[in-house]
Design a protein around this motif. Sequence first.
Motif, mmCIF file in Angstrom:
data_model
loop_
_atom_site.group_PDB
_atom_site.id
_atom_site.type_symbol
_atom_site.label_atom_id
_atom_site.label_comp_id
_atom_site.label_asym_id
_atom_site.label_seq_id
_atom_site.Cartn_x
_atom_site.Cartn_y
_atom_site.Cartn_z
ATOM 1 N N LEU A 92 0.852 -1.228 0.104
ATOM 2 C CA LEU A 92 -0.464 -0.167 0.257
ATOM 3 C C LEU A 92 0.792 0.995 -0.244
ATOM 4 N N ALA A 93 1.708 1.679 0.521
ATOM 5 C CA ALA A 93 3.072 2.367 1.295
ATOM 6 C C ALA A 93 3.409 2.396 -0.383
ATOM 7 N N ALA A 94 3.825 1.442 -0.799
ATOM 8 C CA ALA A 94 4.934 1.415 -2.062
ATOM 9 C C ALA A 94 3.867 2.199 -3.436
ATOM 10 N N TYR A 95 2.301 1.666 -3.081
ATOM 11 C CA TYR A 95 1.258 2.241 -4.447
ATOM 12 C C TYR A 95 1.002 3.980 -4.262
ATOM 13 N N ALA A 96 1.654 4.218 -2.940
ATOM 14 C CA ALA A 96 1.363 5.400 -3.003
ATOM 15 C C ALA A 96 1.963 6.211 -3.514
ATOM 16 N N PHE A 97 3.396 5.898 -2.815
ATOM 17 C CA PHE A 97 4.574 7.039 -3.384
ATOM 18 C C PHE A 97 5.082 6.628 -4.775
ATOM 19 N N ALA A 98 4.732 5.335 -5.247
ATOM 20 C CA ALA A 98 4.884 5.240 -7.261
ATOM 21 C C ALA A 98 3.986 5.819 -7.902
ATOM 22 N N ARG A 99 2.407 6.084 -7.171
ATOM 23 C CA ARG A 99 2.317 6.310 -8.521
ATOM 24 C C ARG A 99 0.359 7.529 -7.912
ATOM 25 N N PHE A 100 0.828 8.141 -6.505
ATOM 26 C CA PHE A 100 -0.128 9.283 -6.568
ATOM 27 C C PHE A 100 1.276 10.456 -5.957
ATOM 28 N N LEU A 157 9.535 -2.207 -3.732
ATOM 29 C CA LEU A 157 8.385 -2.379 -3.985
ATOM 30 C C LEU A 157 8.139 -0.957 -5.082
ATOM 31 N N ARG A 158 8.227 -0.058 -4.318
ATOM 32 C CA ARG A 158 7.871 1.343 -5.137
ATOM 33 C C ARG A 158 8.678 1.205 -6.483
ATOM 34 N N GLN A 159 10.044 0.697 -6.544
ATOM 35 C CA GLN A 159 11.623 1.210 -7.322
ATOM 36 C C GLN A 159 10.215 -0.173 -8.455
ATOM 37 N N THR A 160 9.942 -1.406 -7.624
ATOM 38 C CA THR A 160 9.012 -2.418 -9.028
ATOM 39 C C THR A 160 8.065 -1.354 -9.804
ATOM 40 N N PHE A 161 7.251 -0.702 -9.429
ATOM 41 C CA PHE A 161 6.330 -0.135 -9.332
ATOM 42 C C PHE A 161 6.402 0.847 -10.370
ATOM 43 N N LEU A 162 7.610 1.816 -9.351
ATOM 44 C CA LEU A 162 7.765 2.734 -10.842
ATOM 45 C C LEU A 162 8.165 2.686 -12.304
ATOM 46 N N SER A 163 8.574 0.749 -12.502
ATOM 47 C CA SER A 163 8.869 0.246 -13.740
ATOM 48 C C SER A 163 7.838 0.039 -14.283
ATOM 49 N N ILE A 164 6.337 -0.553 -13.683
ATOM 50 C CA ILE A 164 5.386 0.051 -15.035
ATOM 51 C C ILE A 164 4.505 0.737 -15.421
ATOM 52 N N PRO A 165 5.064 0.587 -17.256
ATOM 53 C CA PRO A 165 4.061 1.601 -17.140
ATOM 54 C C PRO A 165 2.961 2.134 -17.601
#
Length: 276
Positions: A92-100, A157-165
């Motif tokens: 949840l935290a990584a998704y917030a940092f990566a996409r919001f 996880l943040r680094q991984t989520f950032l690599s997803i288009p």
Amino acid sequence: MNATQRLAYNEPTWLDTLAAWVLAIAWILPLLYATWTAFHPGEYSTKFSLFAPLTLDNFRRAWEAAPFARYFLNTTLLVLMILAVQLVLGTLAAYAFARFEFRGKQVAFALVLVQLMIMPDILLVENYKTMSRLGLVDTLFAIGLPYFASAFCIFLLRQTFLSIPKELDEAARVEGASAMQVLWRIYVPLAKPVYIAFALVSVSYHWNNFLWPLIVTNSVNARPLTVGLQVFSSVDQGVDWSVITAATLMTSAPLLIAFLLFQRQFVQSFMRAGIK
């Protein structure tokens, strides 16, 4: 191809290969010694003989000398509890940092990175005071609570989520998916190798963690394997290395098997996350 060209293509030199062999031998020798000692009578713990008789008696004595069944149960429940909470909170935290985008995002992420720089041992006293005030001393929950929020999990996880288009997000939103549906149906499946790698790191660390469980537990009901191994160094008859190594092998075997099964995913996940 000269040395400069080999370095440019990231090819290992003879010095790299030599260093790798030295490290591998330094790692494997204690394991080989422990294996030899565990499967042979006590008198062969300090000498080698091709004709030394094999025995499983050391494992039986180790199992009977301590409540290993309870220690294994405690350790298994502990590492699974910590891992489950870390994965949920970290996702949840990584998704917030990566996409919001939200106010204070950079400051909050900086605080997460600061946690990576703080040694857990520094907080032992304060953590124990907190567990005492909450009435959680001598429980599995007290062992796991300080580790529920993992900065390493969030960062990885943040680094991984950032690599997803981001186009995948937009396509899912067009189909009517909510933010949580996008996370669980797109991001989590694509990050599966990273979850496996972090699970190995987390389970390995908390399976082997000794100091904090030793401080915060007082009874067999809450002690993990690492603390339970103390009984073998305090027997009245002195130290029996055959029994100690047998107990150590029983304790470390699950981790060795897990790493051998998932070593490829472990390496690939860090490569995908952009971590050298």
